[in-house]
Write a protein that holds these residues in place. Structure first.
Motif, PDB file in Angstrom:
ATOM      1  N   PRO A   8       0.827  -1.202   0.000  1.00 58.08           N
ATOM      2  CA  PRO A   8       0.000   0.000   0.000  1.00 58.08           C
ATOM      3  C   PRO A   8       0.865   1.258   0.000  1.00 58.08           C
ATOM      4  CG  PRO A   8       0.185  -0.848   2.225  1.00 58.08           C
ATOM      5  CD  PRO A   8       0.922  -1.834   1.343  1.00 58.08           C
ATOM      6  N   ARG A   9       0.272   2.409  -0.204  1.00 59.77           N
ATOM      7  CA  ARG A   9       1.027   3.650  -0.140  1.00 59.77           C
ATOM      8  C   ARG A   9       1.226   4.105   1.303  1.00 59.77           C
ATOM      9  NH1 ARG A   9       1.423   6.918  -4.550  1.00 59.77           N
ATOM     10  NH2 ARG A   9       2.913   7.949  -3.157  1.00 59.77           N
ATOM     11  N   HIS A  10       0.279   3.759   2.143  1.00 60.42           N
ATOM     12  CA  HIS A  10       0.370   4.101   3.561  1.00 60.42           C
ATOM     13  C   HIS A  10      -0.021   2.883   4.380  1.00 60.42           C
ATOM     14  CE1 HIS A  10       0.691   8.443   2.713  1.00 60.42           C
ATOM     15  NE2 HIS A  10      -0.126   8.172   1.721  1.00 60.42           N
ATOM     16  N   LEU A  11       0.671   2.675   5.502  1.00 61.38           N
ATOM     17  CA  LEU A  11       0.371   1.531   6.358  1.00 61.38           C
ATOM     18  C   LEU A  11       0.642   1.907   7.806  1.00 61.38           C
ATOM     19  CD1 LEU A  11      -0.338  -1.475   6.675  1.00 61.38           C
ATOM     20  CD2 LEU A  11       2.080  -2.002   6.325  1.00 61.38           C
ATOM     21  N   VAL A  12      -0.345   1.664   8.649  1.00 61.08           N
ATOM     22  CA  VAL A  12      -0.188   1.848  10.089  1.00 61.08           C
ATOM     23  C   VAL A  12      -0.366   0.484  10.733  1.00 61.08           C
ATOM     24  CG1 VAL A  12      -1.048   2.989  12.165  1.00 61.08           C
ATOM     25  CG2 VAL A  12      -1.107   4.193   9.968  1.00 61.08           C
ATOM     26  N   MET A  13       0.574   0.081  11.540  1.00 62.36           N
ATOM     27  CA  MET A  13       0.482  -1.231  12.164  1.00 62.36           C
ATOM     28  C   MET A  13       0.998  -1.208  13.592  1.00 62.36           C
ATOM     29  SD  MET A  13       3.487  -3.162   9.993  1.00 62.36           S
ATOM     30  CE  MET A  13       3.521  -4.657  10.973  1.00 62.36           C
ATOM     31  N   GLY A  14       0.461  -2.121  14.386  1.00 62.35           N
ATOM     32  CA  GLY A  14       0.935  -2.290  15.736  1.00 62.35           C
ATOM     33  C   GLY A  14       2.161  -3.178  15.770  1.00 62.35           C
ATOM     34  N   MET A  15       2.813  -3.211  16.898  1.00 58.64           N
ATOM     35  CA  MET A  15       4.067  -3.953  17.002  1.00 58.64           C
ATOM     36  C   MET A  15       3.855  -5.466  16.922  1.00 58.64           C
ATOM     37  SD  MET A  15       6.465  -1.817  19.644  1.00 58.64           S
ATOM     38  CE  MET A  15       5.265  -1.619  20.941  1.00 58.64           C
ATOM     39  N   THR A  16       2.636  -5.927  17.147  1.00 63.73           N
ATOM     40  CA  THR A  16       2.392  -7.369  17.095  1.00 63.73           C
ATOM     41  C   THR A  16       1.813  -7.827  15.759  1.00 63.73           C
ATOM     42  OG1 THR A  16       0.212  -7.071  18.082  1.00 63.73           O
ATOM     43  CG2 THR A  16       2.063  -7.504  19.588  1.00 63.73           C
ATOM     44  N   ASN A  17       1.558  -6.869  14.863  1.00 62.03           N
ATOM     45  CA  ASN A  17       0.936  -7.216  13.574  1.00 62.03           C
ATOM     46  C   ASN A  17       1.934  -7.861  12.621  1.00 62.03           C
ATOM     47  OD1 ASN A  17      -1.103  -4.199  13.498  1.00 62.03           O
ATOM     48  ND2 ASN A  17      -1.479  -6.185  14.421  1.00 62.03           N
ATOM     49  N   SER A  62      15.922  -9.471  11.431  1.00 62.20           N
ATOM     50  CA  SER A  62      15.115 -10.566  10.886  1.00 62.20           C
ATOM     51  C   SER A  62      13.622 -10.281  10.913  1.00 62.20           C
ATOM     52  CB  SER A  62      15.401 -11.854  11.663  1.00 62.20           C
ATOM     53  OG  SER A  62      15.080 -11.670  13.033  1.00 62.20           O
ATOM     54  N   ARG A  63      13.199  -9.225  11.577  1.00 63.97           N
ATOM     55  CA  ARG A  63      11.775  -8.872  11.551  1.00 63.97           C
ATOM     56  C   ARG A  63      11.361  -8.337  10.166  1.00 63.97           C
ATOM     57  NH1 ARG A  63      14.392  -5.191  14.972  1.00 63.97           N
ATOM     58  NH2 ARG A  63      14.268  -2.996  14.335  1.00 63.97           N
ATOM     59  N   PHE A  64      12.345  -8.101   9.300  1.00 61.32           N
ATOM     60  CA  PHE A  64      12.094  -7.765   7.901  1.00 61.32           C
ATOM     61  C   PHE A  64      12.495  -8.984   7.063  1.00 61.32           C
ATOM     62  CE2 PHE A  64      11.261  -3.275   8.258  1.00 61.32           C
ATOM     63  CZ  PHE A  64      11.924  -2.907   9.419  1.00 61.32           C
ATOM     64  N   SER A  65      11.578  -9.493   6.279  1.00 61.61           N
ATOM     65  CA  SER A  65      11.848 -10.696   5.502  1.00 61.61           C
ATOM     66  C   SER A  65      11.454 -10.463   4.051  1.00 61.61           C
ATOM     67  CB  SER A  65      11.041 -11.866   6.077  1.00 61.61           C
ATOM     68  OG  SER A  65      11.181 -13.010   5.281  1.00 61.61           O
ATOM     69  N   HIS A  79       7.065  -8.241  10.592  1.00 64.00           N
ATOM     70  CA  HIS A  79       6.446  -8.803  11.795  1.00 64.00           C
ATOM     71  C   HIS A  79       7.193  -8.336  13.026  1.00 64.00           C
ATOM     72  CE1 HIS A  79       9.505 -12.019  12.515  1.00 64.00           C
ATOM     73  NE2 HIS A  79       9.691 -11.864  11.232  1.00 64.00           N
ATOM     74  N   THR A  80       6.432  -8.091  14.084  1.00 63.86           N
ATOM     75  CA  THR A  80       6.945  -7.592  15.368  1.00 63.86           C
ATOM     76  C   THR A  80       7.891  -6.423  15.177  1.00 63.86           C
ATOM     77  OG1 THR A  80       8.719  -9.271  15.443  1.00 63.86           O
ATOM     78  CG2 THR A  80       6.635  -9.794  16.528  1.00 63.86           C
TER      79      THR A  80
END
Lengths: 121, 111
Positions: A8-17, A62-65, A79-80
């Motif tokens: 997406p162009r914009h993304l808001v997420m929590g730390m557990t998403n 590693s939270r970026f895959s 993730h996380t």
């Protein structure tokens, strides 16, 4: 329009998403890149894929895959994440030679997508 | 310490003025590129310079690569509001062709 799209162009997420960023290039290029752009800092190269093979991983947590199923598509699975991961994530592609190693990248031109603005709460 | 230092970090000028922004390093580059990035968009390539001392012109923009291939400048003549944006330099390090970006100069041209 550079021929590189990101969603997406914009993304808001929590730390557990868990979420994924998508990049698609319509230029027939064989190399694709993920960059992180934070305020007042240089673009940071995260990953490089050349002919679907990962050729660089610049000490990215590693939270970026990343995933590159073919030369036209690139994903970044998240993730996380932490709040400090909030940034603009840019995808780029280029027509890099396959067998010339790094020397082939000398004048290689990268075409960037518009980026995904990520906010981690 | 950043490999590529861009200056100034911010620049705000009136339409019609001339300006120069700089990209400096202690490293030698096999090539250097300038990009412009507008809000909400990715960087767009303006020029690539390869030869030490090379000068390239793109309408009102003049790019120069230093003789030693360690630095570059971008000069804009008679700036226009459409020139507003973040100007990034990026160089390929000579010994390994790793590409490194500067933090950019944010230019605002007021009408």
């Amino acid at each position: 329009e550079t021929g590189v799209t990101q969603t997406p162009r914009h993304l808001v997420m929590g730390m557990t998403n868990k979420k994924s960023l998508k990049c698609e290039q319509h230029l027939g290029h064989n190399a694709m890149y993920w960059y992180k752009q934070s305020a007042k800092k240089p673009l940071e190269l995260m990953f490089v894929y050349n002919f679907k093979e990962q050729t660089e991983n610049n000490s990215v947590p590693s939270r970026f895959s990343p995933e590159c199923p073919n030369s036209s598509h690139l994903f970044l699975h998240l993730h996380t994440l932490q709040p400090e991961d909030s940034a603009l994530y840019l995808c780029a592609s280029s027509q890099a030679p396959r067998t010339s190693g790094r020397a082939g990248f000398k004048t290689d031109t990268q075409y960037f997508g518009p980026g995904t603005r990520l906010t981690v709460l | 310490t950043q490999l590529l230092e861009q200056s100034p970090q911010f620049l705000s000028i009136q339409e019609g003025e001339n300006l120069t922004v700089y990209c400096n390093s202690s490293s030698v580059f096999s090539s250097l590129q300038w990009y412009r990035q507008e809000p909400g968009e990715g960087p767009v390539l303006l020029v690539t310079v390869v030869t030490g001392g090379e000068v390239k012109k793109l309408k009102r923009l003049t790019f120069q690569f230093g003789d030693a291939r360690k630095d570059s400048s971008l000069h804009i003549t008679a700036a226009q509001p459409g020139d507003t944006g973040l100007y990034l330099c990026a160089g390929r390090v000579s010994n390994n062709n790793d590409m490194r970006f500067g933090a950019g100069t944010r230019l605002t041209v007021k009408p």
